[in-house]
Structure formats: C-alpha cells, structure tokens
Design a protein around this motif. Structure first.
Motif, PDB file in Angstrom:
ATOM      1  N   ARG A   1     -37.081  -0.736  -7.218  1.00 27.57           N
ATOM      2  CA  ARG A   1     -37.922  -1.696  -6.864  1.00 27.57           C
ATOM      3  C   ARG A   1     -39.344  -1.914  -7.156  1.00 27.57           C
ATOM      4  NH1 ARG A   1     -36.466  -6.156  -3.889  1.00 27.57           N
ATOM      5  NH2 ARG A   1     -38.197  -7.421  -2.593  1.00 27.57           N
ATOM      6  N   GLU A   2     -40.158  -0.843  -6.508  1.00 26.29           N
ATOM      7  CA  GLU A   2     -41.306  -0.601  -6.577  1.00 26.29           C
ATOM      8  C   GLU A   2     -41.969  -0.888  -7.809  1.00 26.29           C
ATOM      9  OE1 GLU A   2     -42.802   2.906  -4.693  1.00 26.29           O
ATOM     10  OE2 GLU A   2     -43.176   1.892  -2.888  1.00 26.29           O
ATOM     11  N   ALA A   3     -41.337  -0.317  -9.176  1.00 30.05           N
ATOM     12  CA  ALA A   3     -41.586  -0.510 -10.411  1.00 30.05           C
ATOM     13  C   ALA A   3     -41.421  -1.921 -10.830  1.00 30.05           C
ATOM     14  CB  ALA A   3     -40.954   0.561 -11.255  1.00 30.05           C
ATOM     15  N   LEU A   4     -40.588  -2.545 -10.447  1.00 29.90           N
ATOM     16  CA  LEU A   4     -40.382  -3.865 -10.782  1.00 29.90           C
ATOM     17  C   LEU A   4     -41.330  -4.804 -10.154  1.00 29.90           C
ATOM     18  CD1 LEU A   4     -38.716  -6.336 -11.863  1.00 29.90           C
ATOM     19  CD2 LEU A   4     -37.243  -6.274  -9.741  1.00 29.90           C
ATOM     20  N   GLU A   5     -41.666  -4.503  -8.794  1.00 33.26           N
ATOM     21  CA  GLU A   5     -42.601  -5.351  -8.429  1.00 33.26           C
ATOM     22  C   GLU A   5     -44.102  -5.417  -8.894  1.00 33.26           C
ATOM     23  OE1 GLU A   5     -42.382  -4.372  -4.122  1.00 33.26           O
ATOM     24  OE2 GLU A   5     -40.679  -5.954  -3.934  1.00 33.26           O
ATOM     25  N   VAL A   6     -44.324  -4.095  -9.234  1.00 31.15           N
ATOM     26  CA  VAL A   6     -45.670  -3.756 -10.033  1.00 31.15           C
ATOM     27  C   VAL A   6     -45.769  -4.482 -11.354  1.00 31.15           C
ATOM     28  CG1 VAL A   6     -47.161  -2.009 -11.134  1.00 31.15           C
ATOM     29  CG2 VAL A   6     -46.273  -1.579  -8.883  1.00 31.15           C
TER      30      VAL A   6
END
Length: 200
Positions: free
Chosen positions: A49-54
């Motif tokens: 999810r973090e990679a998506l948000e970045v």
C-alpha cells in the motif's frame, strides 16, 4: 506495455479517489474492483500500500508540474511569472481533470501526525514547491518588482495560507467567491511587498 497500461490505469483511478476522499479512500479492494484486477494482481504492480501511495504522490507532482509550472515558465520572469505560478496553483486540480480537490493538500492533513516513507515523500514534494516559490519571489526582488528587503519566507508562508484558504473555501464551503477572494489576498500581499499596483 500491457503491464505499464495496467499500472497507469490503477494510478489514474487511485488519484481520482485520492482527490475525492484523500489517501484513506484509496484501498486495494476498491482499486482492484474499479480496474477489474484481483487484489493479488494489483499487488503485483505495487507490492505494498505504501508503494501505491508514493506512486500516487509522484503522479500528483507530475500532473501539477504540467498544469501549473510548465505554463508559468513561459511567462516573463519576476512578478509576472510569480503571479502566473500562484494563479495557476489556485484550483489547479479541477483544470487537471480531477474530480475533487488537491490530492497533496488532502494527504497533508491526513499525514500530519504520521511517520513513514509516504509522509517523507510528501514533505519532499512540499519542500520542492516552497523552493520554487522562494526562487521566483527572489527573482522578482532582483528585477526590482518587489522591495529588496522583502521577507521571502514570510511571503511563501502567506502564499501557502492563501492557497489552503482557497482550497477550503472551494471544496468545503462551496464558496463561489473563493477565486475572487484568493486573488484579492494575493494582490494585497504583493502590494505590501512593494509591487507596482499597475502591474497587478
């Protein structure tokens, strides 16, 4: 190519969701459903999810550059360019085709008490934007469009305040006078900093 198109479709859908409801509205399940992917298929593109948000923050920066910075750089240096930059900043998300407000502004309020790579990237984006504003205020001073003793940091601080006030008035209050009031505040700030009224 297919993988790249799929990734682009996910980011595009995610950015619209982020524009409407902030990062909290961007869920793996909703994006998978909206793009016709399985959750595992979506994870294959972003891993977390973090990679998506970045990736969404990076896309926000890319779109903002295209709709705000690049056109403003075509305007003569100094006060005209500064005004073009700030003027295009106000309400930029609607002109960029986003269905809600500024994704970055929404994320800032969500992440103000958080820590992690997503917040770090957003802080870096904020730093880049502030530096661009500083550079253009400084250039306006060098060209004599603003007083030489102008407090650059204060102007940048107040420009952010005007932007957030405009964003809140447009998105939360649905104030039809938001554009006019933001422009009035901008002109008042520049006049206090020595700008020639005939150039505003």
């Amino acid at each position: 190519m297919k993988a790249e198109r799929t990734r682009h479709r996910v980011i595009e859908e995610g950015l619209q969701a982020m524009s409407r409801g902030g990062l909290s509205s961007v869920t793996i399940g909703r994006l998978a459903e909206a793009t016709g992917l399985s959750k595992s298929g979506l994870f294959a593109h972003f891993q977390s999810r973090e990679a998506l948000e970045v990736a969404l923050i990076e896309e926000t920066a890319r779109i903002a550059r295209r709709h705000i910075v690049e056109p403003a750089m075509q305007v003569p240096e100094g006060l005209p360019r500064l005004m073009a930059l700030v003027g295009r900043w106000f309400g930029w998300s609607a002109r960029a085709g986003l269905c809600g407000g500024c994704p970055a502004a929404a994320a800032m309020f969500e992440l103000d008490d958080m820590a992690g790579v997503v917040r770090d990237r957003l802080v870096a984006l904020d730093d880049e934007w502030r530096e661009l504003l500083r550079a253009n205020v400084g250039r306006a001073m060098e060209l004599g469009h603003l007083r030489g003793e102008t407090d650059v940091e204060q102007i940048v601080w107040e420009l952010w305040g005007i932007y957030l006030g405009h964003h809140s008035a447009m998105r939360f209050r649905r104030d039809r006078q938001a554009d006019e009031r933001a422009q009035t505040a901008l002109i008042a700030l520049l006049r206090r900093s020595g700008a020639d009224p005939s150039h505003l």
